[in-house]
Design an enzyme around this catalytic site. Structure first.
Site, PDB file in Angstrom:
ATOM      1  CG  ASP A  66      -1.955   1.039   1.172  1.00  0.00           C
ATOM      2  OD1 ASP A  66      -2.812   0.947   0.293  1.00  0.00           O
ATOM      3  OD2 ASP A  66      -1.895   1.984   1.967  1.00  0.00           O
ATOM      4  CB  THR A  99      -1.995   5.588  -1.877  1.00  0.00           C
ATOM      5  OG1 THR A  99      -1.601   4.235  -1.702  1.00  0.00           O
ATOM      6  CG2 THR A  99      -3.350   5.804  -1.268  1.00  0.00           C
ATOM      7  CB  THR A 100       1.191   2.947  -5.562  1.00  0.00           C
ATOM      8  OG1 THR A 100       0.981   2.209  -4.361  1.00  0.00           O
ATOM      9  CG2 THR A 100       2.604   2.728  -6.052  1.00  0.00           C
ATOM     10  CG  ASP A 395      -6.386  -0.074  -0.451  1.00  0.00           C
ATOM     11  OD1 ASP A 395      -6.364   0.569   0.614  1.00  0.00           O
ATOM     12  OD2 ASP A 395      -5.448  -0.079  -1.265  1.00  0.00           O
TER      13      ASP A 395
HETATM   14  N1  LIG Z   1      -5.202  -7.632 -13.284  1.00  0.00           N
HETATM   15  C1  LIG Z   1      -4.684  -6.466 -13.558  1.00  0.00           C
HETATM   16  N2  LIG Z   1      -4.051  -6.243 -14.695  1.00  0.00           N
HETATM   17  C2  LIG Z   1      -3.514  -5.058 -14.958  1.00  0.00           C
HETATM   18  N3  LIG Z   1      -3.553  -4.006 -14.160  1.00  0.00           N
HETATM   19  C3  LIG Z   1      -4.174  -4.154 -13.014  1.00  0.00           C
HETATM   20  C4  LIG Z   1      -4.770  -5.381 -12.638  1.00  0.00           C
HETATM   21  N4  LIG Z   1      -5.284  -5.213 -11.426  1.00  0.00           N
HETATM   22  C5  LIG Z   1      -5.013  -3.934 -11.080  1.00  0.00           C
HETATM   23  N5  LIG Z   1      -4.359  -3.298 -12.031  1.00  0.00           N
HETATM   24  C6  LIG Z   1      -3.895  -1.917 -12.058  1.00  0.00           C
HETATM   25  O1  LIG Z   1      -2.963  -1.702 -11.039  1.00  0.00           O
HETATM   26  C7  LIG Z   1      -2.973  -0.356 -10.655  1.00  0.00           C
HETATM   27  C8  LIG Z   1      -3.089  -0.233  -9.180  1.00  0.00           C
HETATM   28  O2  LIG Z   1      -1.989  -0.823  -8.562  1.00  0.00           O
HETATM   29  P1  LIG Z   1      -1.784  -0.759  -6.995  1.00  0.00           P
HETATM   30  O3  LIG Z   1      -3.046  -1.179  -6.329  1.00  0.00           O
HETATM   31  O4  LIG Z   1      -0.540  -1.484  -6.705  1.00  0.00           O
HETATM   32  O5  LIG Z   1      -1.508   0.749  -6.734  1.00  0.00           O
HETATM   33  P2  LIG Z   1      -2.476   1.913  -6.317  1.00  0.00           P
HETATM   34  O6  LIG Z   1      -3.895   1.486  -6.397  1.00  0.00           O
HETATM   35  O7  LIG Z   1      -2.070   3.092  -7.099  1.00  0.00           O
HETATM   36  O8  LIG Z   1      -2.040   2.188  -4.836  1.00  0.00           O
HETATM   37  P3  LIG Z   1      -2.478   1.474  -3.483  1.00  0.00           P
HETATM   38  O9  LIG Z   1      -3.339   0.298  -3.821  1.00  0.00           O
HETATM   39  O10 LIG Z   1      -1.178   1.092  -2.891  1.00  0.00           O
HETATM   40  O11 LIG Z   1      -3.201   2.516  -2.735  1.00  0.00           O
HETATM   41  C9  LIG Z   1      -4.164   0.270 -11.332  1.00  0.00           C
HETATM   42  O12 LIG Z   1      -3.744   1.054 -12.399  1.00  0.00           O
HETATM   43  C10 LIG Z   1      -4.966  -0.927 -11.792  1.00  0.00           C
HETATM   44  O13 LIG Z   1      -5.724  -0.653 -12.936  1.00  0.00           O
HETATM   45 MG   LIG Z   2      -4.639  -0.216  -5.367  1.00  0.00          MG
END
Ligand SMILES: Nc1ncnc2c1ncn2[C@@H]1O[C@H](COP(=O)(O)OP(=O)(O)OP(=O)(O)O)[C@@H](O)[C@H]1O
Ligand SMILES: [Mg+2]
Length: 556
Positions: A66, A99-100, A395
């Site tokens: 996260d 958040t990332t 989340d």
């Molecule tokens: N199966 C998948 N294939 C491709 N992309 C995906 C998949 N699942 C999620 N994503 C993408 O991953 C990204 C989110 O990644 P992640 O959850 O690591 O980071 P975040 O949501 O920015 O931050 P955090 O969850 O740490 O608050 C989004 O752009 C989402 O569309």
């Molecule tokens: Mg995320």
């Protein structure tokens, strides 16, 4: 700090030891620090993103994916790096996910700005261009958003699954998503023609042990306390709940006092008197019709015994937050003295029961007067897994809430970013003057999300981007990176969806933060703080960071 003037005494303006860093130096070091933070979290973006292990000053270990949690635990020093921490926190508070992404996007916007400044484009032009581009980007998101029904379980589940896909616990995302969707649907309320969901109504309790699929949704509250006395009932049906914020004990006087007792009779009457006071307390509870007494302070052993004899269940030393949640859920009023306890103040729940979970005993307050109160009991192998599961469920709950409240979604996997970038480039060609370059740079920057997703999934980012761009140009607007299988795919087919709110907030916050850093041309750091002052070491550090982006100086 002094301003020497020909032949005059220097005028002292700033305290001795204050460090000042001006103009492009200040800007560059800020940007550098912010980009280092962004580089550090980049590898954890997406379903194949890495996790980070963070060790705090006490040696406590956190393992997480996260963004907000990583940055919070990192304890960064540099003022600009701290701003990045704030950006991710804002994203977390506003929408709960992304958040990332927001930090990665801010870093990239700054990187592109540096390129433009190298071409002698003034920061104010870049700032104007970025703001213009942000406005357009938000419009584009509105245009491409897919409208959904706010309480459609299927959609909500897809959204929850996507948010969990990138987490340590993704293997259980199918099961946990159902739990999260149930929770939010239970607490959602109709308001002003739409729906509102209050995340505070979903209480999360965690207990290591058992398996993650033993995580359950409880329609009521779980209190991490056990019944005070072994003779008390372990289960109370149709409970009348009294909430007391006072000790059920005989108060000790503030000052030393002496009682002289000379005969055994006197001793006996003293003890009788004390017992009577305690019995009176219990009588008041009983007279109020209370069958479950939950006390924020202590309960005397003898009182426990008397309560048990009356068949009243009691627990002591509850947390204040639990008392507040109980008041909300059961409709009870927290009273600050037993004397005030009346039948009207008591709350109601269908059942209050003590259950053994792992090696602990917990109280389950179910079927509360207010059916909107729910809890999730998170289980899982070890404490660290349970902690990360809790964050991931947070989340998931947040994204479900986002869609319930603003029922519009986008595909994930970088597809919307490609689409926004493509349309922004079209728009840029119509912008006059140098601002056009900034708008185009913004479009390039936003593509950092699909590029990073491809990179983290082990794909060749250049090939991936080429294919994505060409397919988008042909109108395949939901084609993105299939982060799990490492290929390009239609996100609708693999059910990767995200709330519009998360993307929009990320674009807003990243633009705000990057333009703010671009606008700073003077850093004046007082030397007051202990240890290496941010002015001296910090900025020296910034200088050191000047060696970036190749090497990364330690941040923790
Ligand atoms: N199966 C998948 N294939 C491709 N992309 C995906 C998949 N699942 C999620 N994503 C993408 O991953 C990204 C989110 O990644 P992640 O959850 O690591 O980071 P975040 O949501 O920015 O931050 P955090 O969850 O740490 O608050 C989004 O752009 C989402 O569309
Ligand atoms: Mg995320």
């Amino acid at each position: 700090m002094s301003a020497p003037d020909a032949g005059q005494q220097p005028i002292i303006i700033l305290r001795e030891g204050t460090e000042r860093n001006r103009g492009s130096d200040a800007r560059n070091s800020n940007i550098m620090a912010a980009r280092i933070v962004s580089e550090a979290v980049k590898t954890s973006l997406g379903p194949k993103g890495m996790d980070k292990m963070l060790v705090d000053g006490f040696g406590d270990v956190t393992i997480t994916n996260d963004g907000a949690t990583m940055l919070k635990e990192m304890d960064v020093q540099h003022p600009a790096a701290k701003m990045m921490v704030e950006v991710s926190k804002t994203q977390d508070d506003e929408v709960g996910d992304g958040t990332t992404s927001v930090v990665v996007l801010t870093g990239e916007l700054l990187g592109k700005a540096v390129d433009l400044m190298d071409k002698k484009i003034h920061p104010t032009v870049i700032i104007d261009g970025y703001r213009d581009a942000q406005e357009q980007a938000l419009k584009i998101l509105d245009e491409i958003a897919i409208k959904v029904k706010p309480r459609d379980r299927k959609t909500l589940k897809k959204i929850a699954m996507t948010s969990m896909a990138s987490k340590l616990i993704s293997g259980h995302s199918d099961y946990l998503s159902d739990v999260a969707v149930d929770a939010i649907l239970q607490v959602a309320e109709e308001a002003n023609g739409g729906w509102k969901a209050d995340l505070d109504m979903v209480k999360i309790e965690k207990k290591p042990g058992a398996s993650m699929t033993d995580t359950v949704l409880v329609r009521g509250l779980i209190i991490d306390k056990e019944v005070a006395h072994s003779d008390m009932p372990r289960h109370v049906h149709k409970a009348k709940i009294g909430l007391l914020n006072a000790a059920m004990e005989i108060e000790k006087t503030e000052f030393d006092s002496k009682i002289s007792i000379e005969t055994p009779d006197q001793m006996q009457s003293y003890l009788d008197q004390e017992e009577k006071m305690l019995r009176d307390m219990v009588k008041k509870v009983k007279d109020a019709g209370v069958t479950v007494l939950l006390c924020q302070k202590g309960i005397d052993d003898m009182v426990q015994h008397f309560l048990a004899r009356e068949g009243i269940m009691a627990a002591r030393r509850l947390k204040k937050s639990d008392m507040e949640a109980l008041a909300k859920a059961t409709g009870a009023k927290v009273v600050s003295s037993v004397d005030e306890l009346t039948a009207d103040d008591a709350g109601y729940a269908e059942a209050v029961e003590e259950r053994k979970i792992g090696s602990d005993k917990l109280l389950f307050v179910e079927g509360c007067k207010n059916p909107k109160a729910v809890s999730i009991l998170v289980r899982g192998g070890t404490e660290r897994i349970v902690d990360e599961a809790e964050r991931s469920i947070h989340d998931a709950l947040s994204v479900i809430k986002d869609v319930v409240e603003d029922p519009r979604i986008l595909a994930g996997g970088g597809a919307p970013e490609i689409e926004v970038a493509r349309k922004l480039r079209d728009y840029a060609s119509k912008v006059k003057g140098r601002e056009r370059l900034a708008v185009a740079a913004f479009a390039d920057a936003i593509e950092v999300i699909p590029t990073t997703l491809a990179e983290n999934a082990g794909m060749d980012p250049i090939d991936a981007m080429a294919e994505l761009q060409s397919r988008h140009a042909k109108g395949e607007k939901w084609v993105g990176v299939d982060g799990i299988n490492g290929k390009i795919a239609n996100m609708e087919e693999i059910n990767v969806f995200e709330p519009v709110a998360v993307k929009a907030q990320a674009i807003k916050s990243a633009t705000e933060a990057s333009t703010m850093l671009l606008k700073i041309d003077d850093v004046i750091a007082s030397s007051k703080s202990k240890g290496p002052p941010p002015g001296a070491e910090g900025m020296g550090g910034m200088g050191g960071m000047g060696g970036m982006p190749g090497g990364m100086p330690p941040m923790m």
